[in-house]
Design a protein around this motif. Structure first.
Motif, mmCIF file in Angstrom:
data_model
loop_
_atom_site.group_PDB
_atom_site.id
_atom_site.type_symbol
_atom_site.label_atom_id
_atom_site.label_comp_id
_atom_site.label_asym_id
_atom_site.label_seq_id
_atom_site.Cartn_x
_atom_site.Cartn_y
_atom_site.Cartn_z
ATOM 1 N N UNK A 87 0.867 -1.188 0.000
ATOM 2 C CA UNK A 87 0.000 0.000 0.000
ATOM 3 C C UNK A 87 0.900 1.233 0.000
ATOM 4 N N UNK A 88 1.220 1.729 -1.178
ATOM 5 C CA UNK A 88 2.128 2.861 -1.301
ATOM 6 C C UNK A 88 1.403 4.162 -0.946
ATOM 7 N N UNK A 89 2.138 5.047 -0.293
ATOM 8 C CA UNK A 89 1.556 6.347 0.076
ATOM 9 C C UNK A 89 1.795 7.400 -0.992
ATOM 10 N N UNK A 90 2.636 7.109 -1.968
ATOM 11 C CA UNK A 90 2.904 8.069 -3.027
ATOM 12 C C UNK A 90 3.981 7.563 -3.965
ATOM 13 N N UNK A 150 9.156 15.796 3.423
ATOM 14 C CA UNK A 150 9.094 15.911 4.882
ATOM 15 C C UNK A 150 7.836 16.651 5.318
ATOM 16 N N UNK A 151 7.433 17.653 4.548
ATOM 17 C CA UNK A 151 6.244 18.436 4.885
ATOM 18 C C UNK A 151 4.951 17.702 4.554
ATOM 19 N N UNK A 152 4.969 16.920 3.476
ATOM 20 C CA UNK A 152 3.729 16.369 2.939
ATOM 21 C C UNK A 152 3.432 14.927 3.368
ATOM 22 N N UNK A 153 4.459 14.166 3.721
ATOM 23 C CA UNK A 153 4.274 12.730 3.954
ATOM 24 C C UNK A 153 4.310 12.402 5.449
ATOM 25 N N UNK A 154 3.357 11.600 5.878
ATOM 26 C CA UNK A 154 3.324 11.083 7.245
ATOM 27 C C UNK A 154 4.249 9.874 7.316
ATOM 28 N N UNK A 155 5.273 9.952 8.171
ATOM 29 C CA UNK A 155 6.248 8.870 8.286
ATOM 30 C C UNK A 155 5.604 7.551 8.683
ATOM 31 N N UNK A 156 4.402 7.609 9.255
ATOM 32 C CA UNK A 156 3.724 6.385 9.677
ATOM 33 C C UNK A 156 2.919 5.754 8.541
ATOM 34 N N UNK A 157 2.826 6.458 7.421
ATOM 35 C CA UNK A 157 2.070 5.942 6.275
ATOM 36 C C UNK A 157 2.884 4.872 5.558
ATOM 37 N N UNK A 158 2.312 4.313 4.505
ATOM 38 C CA UNK A 158 2.989 3.281 3.745
ATOM 39 C C UNK A 158 4.206 3.833 3.015
ATOM 40 N N UNK A 173 16.287 10.980 -0.054
ATOM 41 C CA UNK A 173 16.465 10.774 1.383
ATOM 42 C C UNK A 173 15.120 10.838 2.098
ATOM 43 N N UNK A 174 14.416 9.724 2.071
ATOM 44 C CA UNK A 174 13.138 9.621 2.760
ATOM 45 C C UNK A 174 12.894 8.147 3.096
ATOM 46 N N UNK A 175 12.242 7.903 4.209
ATOM 47 C CA UNK A 175 11.906 6.540 4.617
ATOM 48 C C UNK A 175 10.475 6.519 5.124
ATOM 49 N N UNK A 176 9.773 5.381 4.911
ATOM 50 C CA UNK A 176 10.191 4.190 4.159
ATOM 51 C C UNK A 176 10.117 4.429 2.649
ATOM 52 N N UNK A 177 10.979 3.769 1.913
ATOM 53 C CA UNK A 177 11.103 3.983 0.469
ATOM 54 C C UNK A 177 11.362 2.660 -0.234
ATOM 55 N N UNK A 178 10.643 2.432 -1.318
ATOM 56 C CA UNK A 178 10.880 1.289 -2.204
ATOM 57 C C UNK A 178 11.351 1.854 -3.539
ATOM 58 N N UNK A 179 12.530 1.452 -3.999
ATOM 59 C CA UNK A 179 13.075 1.943 -5.264
ATOM 60 C C UNK A 179 12.876 0.904 -6.359
#
Length: 283
Positions: A87-90, A150-158, A173-179
């Motif tokens: 479930x990707x957040x973006x 950092x401003x837009x994404x909730x670190x607790x999201x997917x 530089x953001x986590x969690x991240x799937x490349x």
């Protein structure tokens, strides 16, 4: 960098040629003399950007009266990839090429409704053309993108899905991240014959570089054609300091960096180095 030489000349004498800004040599080895912009309405330029962007850049330059050659140094190749069932957040894209590749991908239907974050406006436009609906543009570089996330994404999201190239300047530089590596830019091995001849004869005044990898490919192709010293003589217009690094290491005679890492800023940089008529020649 040294300031351009003065254009003022004695009355009745030919004006001094336009001097390019020189990059300090990295060693005692003599660097090539920088070429001078010809005093005419047309400046002779080489665009090394791959299609379709290279044609658009060349068109914008021709509309300003420049003579332009195109020599793409890289060729885009789509790569097979699998979309992990999460479930990707973006979605993140740092190149318009990622958007172009994904436009024809069967995974597009699952991704185009997600918030999509791009490093610049050009990538955002390509993403919109591919079908992505909710776009957020950092209008800058990777650091600006990291701040936007950092401003837009909730670190607790997917996790975020980064649609990336095989050879890239760095990771987001953001986590969690799937490349997911969805394309690569393959280096071309030779310059077009007309470009080799133009460089050998000193007929190119400036070269536009949009990526570090394409700048490196330009140097390698020039070396194979035995025109490396000639290829280093024109003024090198670079999208960023990172793009300019291979050219500086090779002791290019003149390097100029765009104020922003985008096409309009690079074209503006070229426009700002057009020759101008000296005061004593205006009538």
């Amino acid at each position: 960098m040294a300031a351009p030489a003065s254009r003022r000349s004695a009355k009745g004498q030919p004006p001094t040629p336009y001097a390019l800004v020189s990059t300090p040599a990295a060693s005692s080895k003599r660097a090539p003399e920088p070429a001078s912009f010809i005093r005419s309405e047309r400046v002779r330029l080489l665009v090394t950007r791959p299609p379709p962007d290279g044609e658009r850049t060349a068109g914008a330059l021709r509309a300003r009266g420049h003579h332009v050659l195109i020599a793409p140094m890289l060729r885009m190749e789509a790569l097979p990839w699998e979309l992990a069932d999460q479930a990707y957040s973006g979605v993140i894209m740092t190149s318009a090429n990622a958007a172009r590749v994904i436009a024809g991908d069967p995974h597009l239907a699952k991704l185009k409704g997600l918030p999509t974050f791009t490093v610049g406006r050009h990538t955002a436009e390509a993403a919109r053309a591919a079908g992505f609906k909710e776009l957020h543009c950092a209008e800058g570089d990777r650091r600006d993108l990291a701040l936007l996330l950092e401003r837009r994404i909730d670190a607790r999201a997917g996790p975020l899905l980064y649609l990336a190239g095989e050879d890239r300047a760095g990771d987001v530089e953001v986590k969690p991240l799937v490349t997911a590596v969805v394309y690569r830019m393959a280096k071309l091995q030779r310059l077009p014959v007309a470009v080799e001849a133009g460089l050998a004869q000193g007929q190119i005044d400036g070269v536009l570089h949009f990526s570090r990898r394409s700048a490196q490919a330009y140097l390698e192709c020039a070396q194979r054609a035995d025109v490396l010293s000639r290829a280093l003589a024109p003024l090198q217009f670079c999208l960023s300091c990172q793009v300019a690094e291979p050219l500086a290491s090779a002791q290019a005679a003149g390097i100029k960096i765009a104020a922003r890492p985008d096409e309009p800023a690079l074209i503006e940089l070229v426009d700002n180095h057009q020759p101008k008529e000296p005061d004593d020649e205006r009538a």
